[in-house]
Enzyme design. Structure first.
Site, mmCIF file in Angstrom:
data_model
loop_
_atom_site.group_PDB
_atom_site.id
_atom_site.type_symbol
_atom_site.label_atom_id
_atom_site.label_comp_id
_atom_site.label_asym_id
_atom_site.label_seq_id
_atom_site.Cartn_x
_atom_site.Cartn_y
_atom_site.Cartn_z
ATOM 1 N N LYS A 227 0.825 -1.211 0.000
ATOM 2 C CA LYS A 227 0.000 0.000 0.000
ATOM 3 C C LYS A 227 0.862 1.266 0.000
ATOM 4 O O LYS A 227 2.062 1.225 0.247
ATOM 5 C CB LYS A 227 -0.968 -0.023 1.190
ATOM 6 C CG LYS A 227 -2.118 -1.017 0.943
ATOM 7 C CD LYS A 227 -3.156 -1.036 2.042
ATOM 8 C CE LYS A 227 -4.274 -2.036 1.679
ATOM 9 N NZ LYS A 227 -5.255 -2.204 2.771
ATOM 10 N N ARG A 261 -2.533 -9.781 5.944
ATOM 11 C CA ARG A 261 -3.073 -9.971 4.584
ATOM 12 C C ARG A 261 -2.029 -9.464 3.598
ATOM 13 O O ARG A 261 -1.711 -8.277 3.597
ATOM 14 C CB ARG A 261 -4.381 -9.192 4.472
ATOM 15 C CG ARG A 261 -5.090 -9.333 3.140
ATOM 16 C CD ARG A 261 -6.400 -8.538 3.156
ATOM 17 N NE ARG A 261 -7.082 -8.593 1.885
ATOM 18 C CZ ARG A 261 -6.795 -7.833 0.839
ATOM 19 N NH1 ARG A 261 -5.824 -6.954 0.917
ATOM 20 N NH2 ARG A 261 -7.474 -7.947 -0.286
HETATM 21 C C1 7PJ Z 1 -7.899 -4.771 2.789
HETATM 22 C C2 7PJ Z 1 -8.938 -5.655 2.534
HETATM 23 C C3 7PJ Z 1 -7.456 -4.591 4.135
HETATM 24 C C4 7PJ Z 1 -9.110 -6.221 4.761
HETATM 25 C C5 7PJ Z 1 -8.296 -4.735 0.678
HETATM 26 C C6 7PJ Z 1 -5.540 -3.725 -1.223
HETATM 27 C C7 7PJ Z 1 -6.907 -3.161 -1.209
HETATM 28 N N1 7PJ Z 1 -9.542 -6.391 3.494
HETATM 29 N N2 7PJ Z 1 -9.178 -5.629 1.189
HETATM 30 N N3 7PJ Z 1 -8.106 -5.349 5.079
HETATM 31 N N4 7PJ Z 1 -7.503 -4.212 1.610
HETATM 32 N N5 7PJ Z 1 -9.678 -6.907 5.757
HETATM 33 O O1 7PJ Z 1 -5.292 -4.892 -0.920
HETATM 34 O O2 7PJ Z 1 -4.611 -2.927 -1.579
HETATM 35 O O3 7PJ Z 1 -6.561 -3.811 4.468
HETATM 36 S S1 7PJ Z 1 -8.239 -4.348 -1.025
#
Ligand code: 7PJ
Length: 279
Positions: A227, A261
């Site tokens: 990010k 994640r």
């Molecule tokens: C996140 C997500 C996050 C959770 C995305 C990306 C954007 N779900 N889905 N937490 N980010 N729980 O991965 O850059 O930070 S999509």
């Protein structure tokens, strides 16, 4: 004190004996990344990517059918189901736990019927019908904080105290889920890095990871892989943010985060093995 996150077919201890951080690999099923825009190629590519993540030691695969990048357009219910469901059926019995990244109640319902172990909602189960959709199951529920919506969230993020406000939001959403009769052992919180936040807001929240866990008394998922908060301190473009992202994941785990994640599963798994061996 020992605490466990109920995660569908799995149980993840997140505090006390047996607690260990888990790696969630990001699996995007979005045909816009393909020159022919073809559904078939998107499925084939997603399954190959998932097999690689399994080889690399992933604990959880997070399937997403809608890009939630800042400014990204929404996807219809039909398109999202067409993208997510075949991948969910194909991956469900390969070993790792399966999460579905969606804010649409109808996708939540279908995913639970197909055996998803977690519903990961960037909207914090605020859509009408979202709580009903997930109530009668044993899947984990990830409540994420987002200010505004994906189209507008990065235009002018603003808080008086970002940590206090994110805690208050997550507490209110957790209470709404509990009021519906949902078992607290199914809940997991996420500060939502990059979702209506400046770089300063993101780092204030990352520094407050242990405070979020302690004040809400819930396990935490941290998603900062590649990010802009990583780019901001490394000066690197998105394709060169792997090491920075691993550093951020370790910062979260060192403060007690249960799930990270990530895009780069192999590197994160290795980093966490070494980190845990040193605990
Ligand atoms: C996140 C997500 C996050 C959770 C995305 C990306 C954007 N779900 N889905 N937490 N980010 N729980 O991965 O850059 O930070 S999509």
């Amino acid at each position: 004190m020992q605490s466990t996150l109920q995660f569908g077919r799995f149980n993840f201890p997140w505090r006390g004996q047996g607690a260990r951080a888990r790696v969630m690999g990001i699996l995007n099923v979005t045909p816009d990344s393909f020159s022919d825009g073809g559904q078939h190629h998107a499925l084939e590519f997603a399954l190959e990517h998932a097999e690689q993540m399994i080889e690399d030691g992933v604990d959880i695969i997070d399937i997403g059918g809608e890009s939630t990048r800042p400014g990204a357009p929404p996807v219809s219910l039909e398109d999202e189901l067409r993208r997510v469901m075949p991948v969910l059926y194909a991956l469900r019995d390969l070993g790792p736990a399966i999460s579905v990244d969606t804010y649409k109640p109808q996708v939540m319902r279908e995913a639970i019927i197909a055996g998803a172990d977690m519903i990961n909602d960037i909207n914090g189960f605020r859509a009408p019908g979202a709580i009903d959709a997930v109530r009668d199951s044993d899947c984990a529920l990830c409540i994420m904080h987002m200010q505004s919506d994906p189209q507008h969230m990065q235009l002018a993020p603003s808080y008086t105290d970002v940590v206090d406000e994110v805690i208050a939001f997550l507490r209110a959403r957790a209470e709404a889920l509990l009021a519906a009769g949902i078992d607290p052992r199914r809940l997991c919180i996420d500060p939502g890095f990059g979702f209506g936040k400046t770089v300063e807001h993101n780092y204030a929240l990352l520094k407050a990871t242990s405070r979020l866990i302690n004040e809400l008394n819930l396990p935490l998922l941290a998603g900062l892989s590649r990010k802009s908060m990583v780019g901001a301190v490394t000066g690197k473009p998105v394709e060169q943010r792997m090491a920075g992202s691993v550093g951020g994941a370790l910062a979260a785990v060192a403060q007690g985060a249960l799930i990270v994640r990530v895009h780069d599963v192999a590197e994160t798994v290795d980093a966490l093995k070494v980190w845990h061996a040193a605990q």
